[in-house]
Design a protein around this motif. Sequence first.
Motif, PDB file in Angstrom:
ATOM      1  N   ILE A 142      47.718  45.283   2.678  1.00  0.00           N
ATOM      2  CA  ILE A 142      46.442  45.020   2.580  1.00  0.00           C
ATOM      3  C   ILE A 142      46.010  45.799   1.187  1.00  0.00           C
ATOM      4  O   ILE A 142      44.921  45.259   0.685  1.00  0.00           O
ATOM      5  N   THR A 143      46.560  47.042   0.839  1.00  0.00           N
ATOM      6  CA  THR A 143      46.109  47.532  -0.282  1.00  0.00           C
ATOM      7  C   THR A 143      46.485  46.593  -1.315  1.00  0.00           C
ATOM      8  O   THR A 143      45.592  46.397  -2.422  1.00  0.00           O
ATOM      9  N   ILE A 144      47.675  45.767  -1.415  1.00  0.00           N
ATOM     10  CA  ILE A 144      47.970  44.788  -2.466  1.00  0.00           C
ATOM     11  C   ILE A 144      46.781  43.737  -2.347  1.00  0.00           C
ATOM     12  O   ILE A 144      46.415  43.214  -3.607  1.00  0.00           O
ATOM     13  N   PHE A 198      43.731  44.065  -1.563  1.00  0.00           N
ATOM     14  CA  PHE A 198      42.604  44.669  -2.182  1.00  0.00           C
ATOM     15  C   PHE A 198      42.751  44.721  -3.505  1.00  0.00           C
ATOM     16  O   PHE A 198      41.814  44.582  -4.289  1.00  0.00           O
ATOM     17  N   VAL A 199      44.019  44.989  -3.963  1.00  0.00           N
ATOM     18  CA  VAL A 199      44.084  44.928  -5.507  1.00  0.00           C
ATOM     19  C   VAL A 199      43.808  43.413  -6.122  1.00  0.00           C
ATOM     20  O   VAL A 199      42.971  43.117  -7.138  1.00  0.00           O
ATOM     21  N   ASN A 229      40.078  43.045  -5.604  1.00  0.00           N
ATOM     22  CA  ASN A 229      38.657  43.677  -6.181  1.00  0.00           C
ATOM     23  C   ASN A 229      39.029  44.197  -7.536  1.00  0.00           C
ATOM     24  O   ASN A 229      38.335  44.426  -8.603  1.00  0.00           O
ATOM     25  N   VAL A 230      40.483  44.457  -7.693  1.00  0.00           N
ATOM     26  CA  VAL A 230      40.826  45.111  -8.944  1.00  0.00           C
ATOM     27  C   VAL A 230      41.470  44.249 -10.156  1.00  0.00           C
ATOM     28  O   VAL A 230      41.007  44.412 -11.243  1.00  0.00           O
TER      29      VAL A 230
END
Lengths: 365, 399
Positions: free
Chosen positions: A208-210, A212-213, A216-217
Amino acid sequence: MASPSLANPAPFDPDARMPAVEWMKRNLFKNAFQSVLTIIVSFAIMSLAWLLFRWGVLDAVFVTNDPQVCREAAGACWAVIGVKHRPMLFGLYPYEEHWRLVLMIVVYLATVVISLWPRFWNLRILVPLWIASVTAITVLMFGGVFGLRYVPSNDWGGLPLTIILFTGTVLIGMPVAVLLALGRRSPLPFARGISVIFIECLRGVPLITILFVAVNVFPLFLPQGMEVNKLLRITVGIAIFFACYQAEVIRGGLQAVPRGQYEAAASINLSYWQTTRRIILPQAMRIALPSITNHIVAAMKNTSFVIIIGLFDILTATSAVMQDPLWRRYYIEAYLFIAFIYLFFGYALSRYARQVEKWINIGRI
Amino acid sequence: MQDHYHAAPTGRNKPRSLHDLLYSKAIRTTFYQVLMAVAICALGLFLYNNVVDNLTRQNIATGFSFLGQVSNFEIGEKLIPYTPRSTYLNALMVGLVNTLVVSAAGIIIATVVGFMVGIARVSGNWMLERLALTYVEIVRNVPVILQAIFWIVVLRNLPPPKNAFVLGEFGFLTNRGLYFAAPASTPVHFWMWLALAFGIVACIIGTVAARRYREVTGRYVDMLLPGLALILGLPFLVWLVAGAPTEISYPVPKGFNYVGGVSISPEFTALLIGISMYASGFIAEIVRSGIQATPKGQVEAARAIALKPRFIMRYVILPQAMRVIVPPLTSQYVSLIKNSSIAVVVGYPDLVNIGNTMMNQTGQAVEAIAVMMIVYLGISLTASLVMNLFNRFVAIKER
């Protein structure tokens, strides 16, 4: 270490050709404890099977357009799948263009079936085939040419989106995985260091964090005015995550290739890339095949993570459909249907992989 | 791996001409690496400039000072004090604690279920083996998110508290949560937990002492029963000494909800069932392969020296199986912890869920995601460190 499953001698099977009574004595009623166990387990299985059968078949409603009919029935309402299958399978894609998605799935499945056939395992066939089918699928999905209506990728959804995410993950991820695995065993310390840090860091964080990256990032990393399609960003994100796990598996395969193979290649003066491509990788991939398959199946399941960032894959589409107040009581049937699709493809993949293991091990002990 | 054929030229064939220099392995290797380093640095600099550029243009603050700001959102489940007036840092701590709680509970359940199913897979009973195999194939092959969503929908479709699903007077299942009867809290519980911890420590010391004694004298002391007595008996003794408080707090309907007993939220339950069932399928397969990895000859040899069956299990099969089981089990635990990050789909306030809210409120995506990644990386690395230590403990000791 050569995996024992790779060695494939015809094993002696004591159960083969055993009379049924003898077989039952050995496998079901060996002693008092086993007999009691067998009876309890069979009773549990049978009552469960009966309950499921009554709910899913006897009392079930299979075809209706009226939710009231389902309300009155005591069993399952499979009709919900009939009524809702189009938004479930195709998501937000314009309703009257759904035929394009059906065609897309047909093209995709045909390409996959051809590629899985050992007779066509030849880059001169496979590369043009995949280029043609990816082009055809892109045209079908986007439209905008040949009088097809243009559909932006934000409106894609359902099974085709799941297929695109999964295929993109594997097609992008596998080469990256091989490069990372080679990097991790590279004679260049710098390449080794970079690969180790990359693999270990990405394996240590949740998918999930990937995502998000990617959502969003990543746009912040691009110069002003430049944009990359969201679907592509997400696919690449899942692919890189997949590649890090796959790289470790391939590295295991690389380590299992006997040292003599490297030495033999060096003795006939092959370069690093010749050795890798012609001697080492084919053997490493064969050794690692069972684990590679596991991760490919995992990649298919991982596509469902896109629900968190609001992409309309088959699971998101189903969850959205199940908000309908008329039909939402029948969520169990709908989710079972989706689970069945995942189970079917996962099962097919692992069966096929087992068959490939047999093919490539013909002539080996 | 430093291959011999990549090794630098030795003294005997020193590079002499320019041609030799260009084709020397050492020079080429260095050249490629410098090239790679320069490319990566350039890319990093380019990306960094873009980020700074984009952030200033969009007026987004940078840095971690926002963690001290007031969060202004409520969190449904919290085990440490928190109000909407608390800071973002507090909110993240609440999320971290929730992540750890659901992961710990998930690891325990997944291990117990996984070992049971794994042993059933090699039970020798065809019926049971098939049943276990079916369970494994289903829970492993259905995406964990789908499982969690399925359970949250099931729990949300339970009846409302007014006409709850009643399990005698011991529990109520409602769409607001699950309520169970539990022993009423007394200060005795604290002392019982303390006694439990003391018992575990005493048991470990006893086992080590027994092994020393055996190594010195050759006499075997079975620590299984005394150990169990220490671990379970001490808390029981404390309970008895404290006058055996038997008061039980039952959940009672009050208003739209229940008071008393313990309550578990649907979100927590759905996430817990989802991630632990998913992991249990993988653990079952790990346990099965571990048990099957013990060579038959080991068991036969143990029988040949007339070892008692329970000793065969404890001293021959289990130690060898554990050696095969522990390393993949570690990675299953770590992936269960990482899977708990799907909490946002069921609405459980874990670290990622709260980090996501924080990201949407402040717009500081880079920092918020960095916090999540660092925390999970830390958890993963710690977990694998601890399990590596344990693995060293069970690994083959060659003498």
